[in-house]
Design a protein around this motif. Structure first.
Motif, PDB file in Angstrom:
ATOM      1  N   GLY A 185       0.844  -1.188  -0.090  1.00 23.78           N
ATOM      2  CA  GLY A 185      -0.059   0.031  -0.077  1.00 23.78           C
ATOM      3  C   GLY A 185       0.994   1.224  -0.053  1.00 23.78           C
ATOM      4  N   PRO A 186       0.152   2.273  -0.535  1.00 24.28           N
ATOM      5  CA  PRO A 186       1.075   3.590  -0.401  1.00 24.28           C
ATOM      6  C   PRO A 186       1.319   4.408   1.057  1.00 24.28           C
ATOM      7  N   SER A 187       2.279   5.386   1.157  1.00 23.21           N
ATOM      8  CA  SER A 187       2.552   5.573   2.300  1.00 23.21           C
ATOM      9  C   SER A 187       1.397   6.106   3.017  1.00 23.21           C
ATOM     10  N   GLY A 188       1.133   5.839   4.243  1.00 26.52           N
ATOM     11  CA  GLY A 188      -0.078   6.435   5.130  1.00 26.52           C
ATOM     12  C   GLY A 188      -1.199   5.568   5.065  1.00 26.52           C
ATOM     13  N   TYR A 227       8.425  -7.879   9.002  1.00 28.67           N
ATOM     14  CA  TYR A 227       9.372  -6.929   8.584  1.00 28.67           C
ATOM     15  C   TYR A 227       8.663  -5.519   8.233  1.00 28.67           C
ATOM     16  N   ASP A 228       9.091  -4.479   8.724  1.00 27.12           N
ATOM     17  CA  ASP A 228       8.702  -3.170   8.409  1.00 27.12           C
ATOM     18  C   ASP A 228       9.376  -2.472   7.153  1.00 27.12           C
ATOM     19  N   GLU A 229       8.925  -2.422   6.115  1.00 28.26           N
ATOM     20  CA  GLU A 229       9.425  -1.691   5.173  1.00 28.26           C
ATOM     21  C   GLU A 229      11.081  -2.065   5.002  1.00 28.26           C
ATOM     22  N   PRO A 230      11.281  -3.727   4.677  1.00 29.04           N
ATOM     23  CA  PRO A 230      12.548  -4.258   4.592  1.00 29.04           C
ATOM     24  C   PRO A 230      13.369  -3.517   3.592  1.00 29.04           C
ATOM     25  N   THR A 231      12.952  -2.906   2.408  1.00 32.49           N
ATOM     26  CA  THR A 231      13.795  -2.567   1.182  1.00 32.49           C
ATOM     27  C   THR A 231      13.862  -1.026   1.112  1.00 32.49           C
ATOM     28  N   SER A 232      13.120  -0.401   2.227  1.00 36.51           N
ATOM     29  CA  SER A 232      13.217   1.031   2.138  1.00 36.51           C
ATOM     30  C   SER A 232      14.482   1.755   2.270  1.00 36.51           C
ATOM     31  N   SER A 246       4.916  -3.179   3.072  1.00 35.48           N
ATOM     32  CA  SER A 246       6.082  -2.734   2.057  1.00 35.48           C
ATOM     33  C   SER A 246       5.364  -1.851   0.751  1.00 35.48           C
ATOM     34  N   HIS A 247       5.905  -0.845   0.512  1.00 38.19           N
ATOM     35  CA  HIS A 247       5.358  -0.256  -1.148  1.00 38.19           C
ATOM     36  C   HIS A 247       6.086  -0.706  -2.166  1.00 38.19           C
ATOM     37  N   ASP A 248       7.014  -1.794  -1.991  1.00 33.28           N
ATOM     38  CA  ASP A 248       7.915  -2.239  -2.871  1.00 33.28           C
ATOM     39  C   ASP A 248       7.005  -3.407  -3.745  1.00 33.28           C
ATOM     40  N   ARG A 249       6.821  -3.077  -4.674  1.00 35.10           N
ATOM     41  CA  ARG A 249       6.008  -3.763  -5.736  1.00 35.10           C
ATOM     42  C   ARG A 249       7.061  -5.126  -6.096  1.00 35.10           C
ATOM     43  N   ASP A 250       8.096  -5.022  -6.402  1.00 33.47           N
ATOM     44  CA  ASP A 250       8.991  -6.055  -6.657  1.00 33.47           C
ATOM     45  C   ASP A 250       9.400  -7.020  -5.627  1.00 33.47           C
ATOM     46  N   LEU A 251       9.367  -6.705  -4.552  1.00 37.89           N
ATOM     47  CA  LEU A 251       9.264  -7.399  -3.359  1.00 37.89           C
ATOM     48  C   LEU A 251       7.942  -8.473  -3.245  1.00 37.89           C
ATOM     49  N   ALA A 252       6.915  -7.712  -3.270  1.00 35.72           N
ATOM     50  CA  ALA A 252       5.611  -8.537  -3.135  1.00 35.72           C
ATOM     51  C   ALA A 252       5.613  -9.528  -4.256  1.00 35.72           C
TER      52      ALA A 252
END
Length: 257
Positions: A43-46, A166-171, A200-206
């Motif tokens: 999802g996006p930030s927020g 994991y909280d935003e592991p690739t940020s 995460s907001h990382d599409r590649d990760l998901a």
């Protein structure tokens, strides 16, 4: 390499709602995570991802609904005494004055979980699995961002968790390093018998490592699907979020093509 004797646990989020003042952050969200699954909440930030994650470790109390871990209420401290849960923080949360080895050994040493020899073996094993043996005597400040992420993951794994969050592991990582961290998360499923949940907001990760993905937008779960199903979705909100031509950290989905 032999797996640990850890038994992974399932997670159920049931009609969860949370507000801060007049701001609704999570609204009637429900989903389940199967034992041993890699689940990515996107999802996006927020969107409410990190707030939802904090409910799993009893850092937030729901206004309504419930989170169950292995059938036990996550809001009950006794649950976290019975079930080993570890959280990899977005910024790592490493102790800068301690070596990497001592960062990994800190919690089990403080709680006297293992004797000295067993603790050394467990720390060295995890360092080897993540290919960071040569960092053992270094301080976190001497490491790159990607290496600090590995150390944070290694610290969680020393506890042999049943549930790994994991909280935003690739940020804040460059694309190559982010891909490397994603690969590590995926391969840990083979090395450790653990249930993994990442926000995460990382599409590649998901799309690369998840067994299933939940898409959270404005506090509501708008999709729950496999990566393949999500990528092929014709739902306008899902399709726009998955488009490579948007800035997905912007809740307004500003076009950047």
């Amino acid at each position: 390499m032999a797996e640990t004797s850890t038994t992974p646990v399932g997670v159920e989020v049931k009609n969860l709602s949370k507000s801060f003042g007049q701001q609704v952050v999570i609204e009637d969200v429900s989903f389940d995570v199967k034992p041993g699954e890699i689940f990515v909440l996107m999802g996006p930030s927020g969107a409410g991802k990190s707030v939802l994650l904090r409910h799993l470790v009893n850092l937030e109390k729901p206004d309504a609904g419930q989170v169950l871990i292995d059938g036990k209420d996550a809001a009950d401290p006794a649950t976290h005494k019975a079930i080993r849960t570890a959280l990899v923080f977005q910024a790592g949360a490493l102790f800068n004055s301690m070596s990497v080895f001592d960062n990994l050994a800190f919690y089990p040493r403080e709680h006297r979980l293992y004797n000295k020899s067993t603790l050394r073996d467990k720390v060295e094993r995890v360092l080897k699995i993540l290919h960071i043996e040569d960092t053992a005597k270094k301080l976190p400040a001497e490491l790159s961002g990607g290496m600090r992420k590995r150390v944070a993951i290694a610290r969680a794994l020393v506890m042999e968790p049943q549930l790994l969050l994991y909280d935003e592991p690739t940020s804040e990582l460059d694309p190559v390093t982010a891909a490397n961290i994603s690969e590590i998360i995926g391969t840990l499923k083979e090395e450790f018998s653990v249930t993994s949940i990442a926000v995460s907001h990382d599409r590649d990760l998901a799309l690369g490592i998840a067994d299933r993905v939940g898409l959270l937008m404005n506090g509501k779960l708008i999709a729950l699907a496999t990566p393949e199903e999500l990528a092929a979705s014709t739902d306008p909100q899902v399709a726009e979020f998955m488009s490579p031509k948007i800035d997905i950290q912007d809740p307004r989905f500003r076009k950047i093509s």
